[in-house]
Design an enzyme around this catalytic site. Sequence first.
Site, PDB file in Angstrom:
ATOM      1  N   CYS A   1     -52.937   5.769 -16.894  1.00  0.00           N
ATOM      2  CA  CYS A   1     -52.026   4.628 -16.756  1.00  0.00           C
ATOM      3  C   CYS A   1     -50.812   4.785 -17.669  1.00  0.00           C
ATOM      4  O   CYS A   1     -49.954   5.625 -17.404  1.00  0.00           O
ATOM      5  CB  CYS A   1     -52.786   3.328 -17.017  1.00  0.00           C
ATOM      6  SG  CYS A   1     -51.991   1.873 -16.301  1.00  0.00           S
TER       7      CYS A   1
ATOM      8  N   GLU B   1     -62.522   4.419 -14.948  1.00  0.00           N
ATOM      9  CA  GLU B   1     -63.658   3.737 -15.585  1.00  0.00           C
ATOM     10  C   GLU B   1     -63.944   2.380 -14.957  1.00  0.00           C
ATOM     11  O   GLU B   1     -64.992   1.786 -15.194  1.00  0.00           O
ATOM     12  CB  GLU B   1     -63.370   3.557 -17.077  1.00  0.00           C
ATOM     13  CG  GLU B   1     -62.562   2.345 -17.452  1.00  0.00           C
ATOM     14  CD  GLU B   1     -61.101   2.386 -16.993  1.00  0.00           C
ATOM     15  OE1 GLU B   1     -60.471   1.323 -16.921  1.00  0.00           O
ATOM     16  OE2 GLU B   1     -60.594   3.494 -16.693  1.00  0.00           O
TER      17      GLU B   1
ATOM     18  N   HIS C   1     -57.418   3.715 -12.900  1.00  0.00           N
ATOM     19  CA  HIS C   1     -58.482   3.529 -13.883  1.00  0.00           C
ATOM     20  C   HIS C   1     -59.825   4.039 -13.359  1.00  0.00           C
ATOM     21  O   HIS C   1     -60.527   3.334 -12.639  1.00  0.00           O
ATOM     22  CB  HIS C   1     -58.598   2.047 -14.262  1.00  0.00           C
ATOM     23  CG  HIS C   1     -57.465   1.561 -15.102  1.00  0.00           C
ATOM     24  ND1 HIS C   1     -57.488   1.593 -16.473  1.00  0.00           N
ATOM     25  CD2 HIS C   1     -56.255   1.055 -14.762  1.00  0.00           C
ATOM     26  CE1 HIS C   1     -56.351   1.122 -16.958  1.00  0.00           C
ATOM     27  NE2 HIS C   1     -55.592   0.790 -15.932  1.00  0.00           N
TER      28      HIS C   1
END
Length: 458
Positions: free
Chosen positions: A336, A422, A420
Amino acid sequence: SSSPSQAVRRTAVNMSSGRAATATARHPALGLAPGKVRGSPAASKAASRGVRCSASKPWKENDARLVLENGDVYPGYAFGHTGDKTYVAEVVFNTSLTGYQEILTDPSYHGQMVCFTQPHIGNVGINEGDMECGHGCHLSGVVVKHLSENVSNYRSVETLEQYLERQGVVGIAGVDTRQLTRVLREKGSLVGVVCTDASISDEALVQQATEWSILGKDLLKEVTCKEPYEWKEETEGEWEFKDTLHIGGKAGHTDDGKDLKVVAYDFGIKSNILKRLSSRGCSVTVVPADYPWEKVLEMSPDGVFFSNGPGDPSAAPYAVENAKNIIGKLPAFGICMGHQILGQAFGGTTYKLKFGHHGGNHPIKNTLTGLIEISAQNHNFAVDPDTLPSDVTVTHVNLNDGTVAGMVSQEKNVLTIQYHPEASPGPHDADVAFDQFVSMMRNRKGTLEPKVVLSKSS
């Protein structure tokens, strides 16, 4: 004596009064006495005689409004923290159907209000295990269609309204979020002001909104840690999926069996990113956003991670300078904001997207695996592919709008992704990025070879 028709009318009135009394007895929360049901003949007669009726509306009255910089006004009722008269921030919309707590506590939302396109928010309350940051709520405001009146989840410890009040964050409910989202899509992200004071004019609020901008603001130093610290916690066992789904590569160990050492720059880092690195066997040291690159090299890590974060990446030149002096010397991985910082370190530039990417359903074409990933995203800026040098390859593309979603420099041993891995919005396919970072640290340069070559039409 009365006629049969008059007797029928009296019976009907008695039956109606009986139903009204029964309804009130069954629903005492309405606060209505028998014979005084709102809209009934009995209530009208009572009002005409000057009798005070105890009726209360079973809905909340609008007592707040969201005013955008373009002059649009969205009425609603305030919840959470309402002690201040006005709250100003950039308004964005998020299309995720679940995970509002993770969104509330994601530091990347610092300086923004989030309009949830999911109309029903707050139904599972707030729990202690799903926080993305130990410092609490980072966004500046919450905009919803319907705030759940009930909480039903065994992990919940408080309601959304209680949490926002404790965190000093305003919420506004009852808003036409569908219309607001359409405006943001057509006009782009807009600055908005939530106001709880009816005496302040709409014109004054528009003026306040137009005077505020997220462009050029260095928000990284507002969310980063103050001192370096060690991170040890792994993904909790009940949420770990590597063994169950047979996903995940080798643990992060060197050839002599020691943990791989990772230095993670905290631009607003999410706890789940740190957990995923630890779950790969990495020993992680987190450092502040402006931590000098010389000190990082002195720590002799096996790799450096550049985290997610809020705001304008061009407003943090110190972060770009640190990255320039690290890449090529150590394997690096950016997510990001880290992706955007590394893009500038390569020599590229960034630009602001019209309304950003915020949601858990963005398809990504990943040429490193040859697969399509469904990703969670939260960013307002992107890397311009036309400004990248020839030794940097665009390896990931957002299939919604064709923007750069990932890059690789084999020569410098750098991997970046704009989303993302995760977050796991449902599938876990993007989690492979952590395995690729571990592989880069273990095998050094030339590790990441694309399996698919992107064409201009891709």
